[in-house]
Design a protein around this motif. Structure first.
Motif, PDB file in Angstrom:
ATOM      1  N   PHE A   1      42.111  37.523  42.478  1.00  0.00           N
ATOM      2  CA  PHE A   1      40.785  37.250  43.050  1.00  0.00           C
ATOM      3  C   PHE A   1      40.886  36.189  44.148  1.00  0.00           C
ATOM      4  O   PHE A   1      40.721  34.992  43.901  1.00  0.00           O
ATOM      5  CB  PHE A   1      39.814  36.797  41.959  1.00  0.00           C
TER       6      PHE A   1
ATOM      7  N   LEU B   1      42.630  32.347  29.163  1.00  0.00           N
ATOM      8  CA  LEU B   1      42.668  33.808  29.167  1.00  0.00           C
ATOM      9  C   LEU B   1      43.361  34.261  30.439  1.00  0.00           C
ATOM     10  O   LEU B   1      43.127  33.700  31.516  1.00  0.00           O
ATOM     11  CB  LEU B   1      41.243  34.380  29.085  1.00  0.00           C
TER      12      LEU B   1
ATOM     13  N   GLY C   1      44.164  37.637  32.877  1.00  0.00           N
ATOM     14  CA  GLY C   1      43.830  39.026  33.202  1.00  0.00           C
ATOM     15  C   GLY C   1      44.713  39.515  34.336  1.00  0.00           C
ATOM     16  O   GLY C   1      44.395  39.329  35.508  1.00  0.00           O
TER      17      GLY C   1
HETATM   18  C1  7PM Z   1      38.317  46.832  40.385  1.00  0.00           C
HETATM   19  C2  7PM Z   1      39.071  45.742  40.821  1.00  0.00           C
HETATM   20  C3  7PM Z   1      37.795  46.852  39.126  1.00  0.00           C
HETATM   21  C4  7PM Z   1      39.296  44.679  39.983  1.00  0.00           C
HETATM   22  C5  7PM Z   1      38.036  45.798  38.278  1.00  0.00           C
HETATM   23  C6  7PM Z   1      38.760  44.729  38.736  1.00  0.00           C
HETATM   24  C7  7PM Z   1      39.107  39.883  35.407  1.00  0.00           C
HETATM   25  C8  7PM Z   1      37.828  39.853  34.890  1.00  0.00           C
HETATM   26  C9  7PM Z   1      38.037  41.556  36.225  1.00  0.00           C
HETATM   27  C10 7PM Z   1      40.030  38.862  35.025  1.00  0.00           C
HETATM   28  C11 7PM Z   1      38.269  37.961  33.680  1.00  0.00           C
HETATM   29  C12 7PM Z   1      40.106  44.099  36.843  1.00  0.00           C
HETATM   30  C13 7PM Z   1      39.082  43.579  37.825  1.00  0.00           C
HETATM   31  N1  7PM Z   1      39.235  40.958  36.221  1.00  0.00           N
HETATM   32  N2  7PM Z   1      37.398  38.909  34.018  1.00  0.00           N
HETATM   33  N3  7PM Z   1      37.160  40.898  35.398  1.00  0.00           N
HETATM   34  N4  7PM Z   1      39.556  37.930  34.162  1.00  0.00           N
HETATM   35  N5  7PM Z   1      37.892  37.002  32.829  1.00  0.00           N
HETATM   36  O1  7PM Z   1      41.263  44.289  37.320  1.00  0.00           O
HETATM   37  O2  7PM Z   1      41.189  38.789  35.463  1.00  0.00           O
HETATM   38  O3  7PM Z   1      39.812  44.415  35.706  1.00  0.00           O
HETATM   39  S1  7PM Z   1      37.596  42.961  37.091  1.00  0.00           S
END
Ligand code: 7PM
Length: 281
Positions: free
Chosen positions: A194, A219, A221
């Protein structure tokens, strides 16, 4: 451990002495990994049941794709997508987190039974987010993001990415505690992908122990994210090996919670890593 440090042992009712897995449930028609297959309520519930059976302690329900360049979703549309899923899952006794940056969605999700608020903006995405989260009183996952989803990957800039990300997260956690939220309700997430280059992501993952040492649960991700393909070119459905490598690196650094698509494989990898660490030398 000295008296002016703390270490949270439980979060959202989960025992953090063991690693815990959060399963990803996208209820968006455009999510990159699910291809929109699960945007109908029944399909979403079937997917959630599978994630729970595989060992997910938390189901993370998201109704807004935060994909770089994704079209924004209205508040009403996001609530319409997630509410029926959260209601049904919490009625079954599942622990649900709501992945949102909108205060009205946090409120609707809490009313529907969500037990955790997961905000990719660390409660900075809307002027009402911070006070709304404090008032709801639910456990919180605060993630770091630089910029906005539409443009965050254009040219991310840091002098020292881990230091800046961890300082932001600790600052938000301290502000929450000053507003009366206990440390036991706060979990921190560096936000892999991000507003970060490959180098930033790797620096952050290499120094996760510093964030863990701050005392709040952490956490991670990293599941199927594009940094994996920058190291070893692969489509988004073929990143299990890279995703597991990131999970195990996080586990070694003391990360407690892992947000993943591939719950069964992650639970198995963590069970083996945890068994090795428990046997000692
Ligand atoms: C498209 C691109 C769809 C990126 C979804 C995503 C995280 C999160 C997401 C994370 C936390 C994904 C992301 N990523 N919440 N929500 N930590 N806490 O890859 O890294 O799932 S959305």
């Amino acid at each position: 451990m000295s008296e002016d440090t703390f270490h949270v042992t439980h979060w959202a009712g989960l025992d953090l002495a063991r690693p815990q897995v959060m399963g990803i449930l996208n209820v968006t028609p455009d999510s990159f990994s699910d291809g929109g297959r699960f945007h109908h309520v029944d399909a979403a519930l079937a997917q959630a049941a599978a994630l729970r059976a595989q060992g997910a302690a938390i189901i993370d329900v998201g109704g807004e794709s935060t994909r770089p360049g994704a079209a924004p979703v209205s508040e009403a549309e996001e609530i319409d997508r997630v509410r029926p899923v959260i209601e049904a899952l919490s009625a079954e006794g599942a622990l649900v987190s709501i992945d949102t940056r909108k205060p009205a969605v946090m409120e609707a999700a809490a009313a529907a039974g969500a037990g955790i608020i997961n905000d990719v903006t660390g409660l900075t995405g809307d002027p009402r987010s911070f006070d709304t989260a404090v008032a709801l009183g639910l456990p919180l996952c605060l993630m770091h993001m630089q910029g906005e989803p539409q443009t965050m990957q254009a040219d991310p800039q840091y002098d020292d990415a881990p230091a800046e990300v961890f300082t932001f997260l600790a600052g938000q956690a301290i502000a929450l505690m000053e507003a009366g939220v206990s440390a036991e309700k706060i979990c921190l997430d560096p936000g892999i992908g991000f507003g970060k280059t490959l180098e930033h992501n790797l620096q952050i993952m290499a120094r996760l122990d510093e964030l863990v040492d701050a005392g709040w649960p952490v956490l991670l991700g990293a599941s199927r994210k594009s940094f994996i393909a920058k190291i070893t070119p692969t489509g988004s459905e073929e990143r299990l090996g890279g995703s597991l490598a990131a999970v195990l690196a996080g586990f070694g650094a003391g990360v407690s919670l892992f947000r993943v698509h591939d719950v069964q494989e992650t639970v198995q990898a963590l069970a083996v890593a945890d068994a090795i660490s428990e046997i000692g030398l």
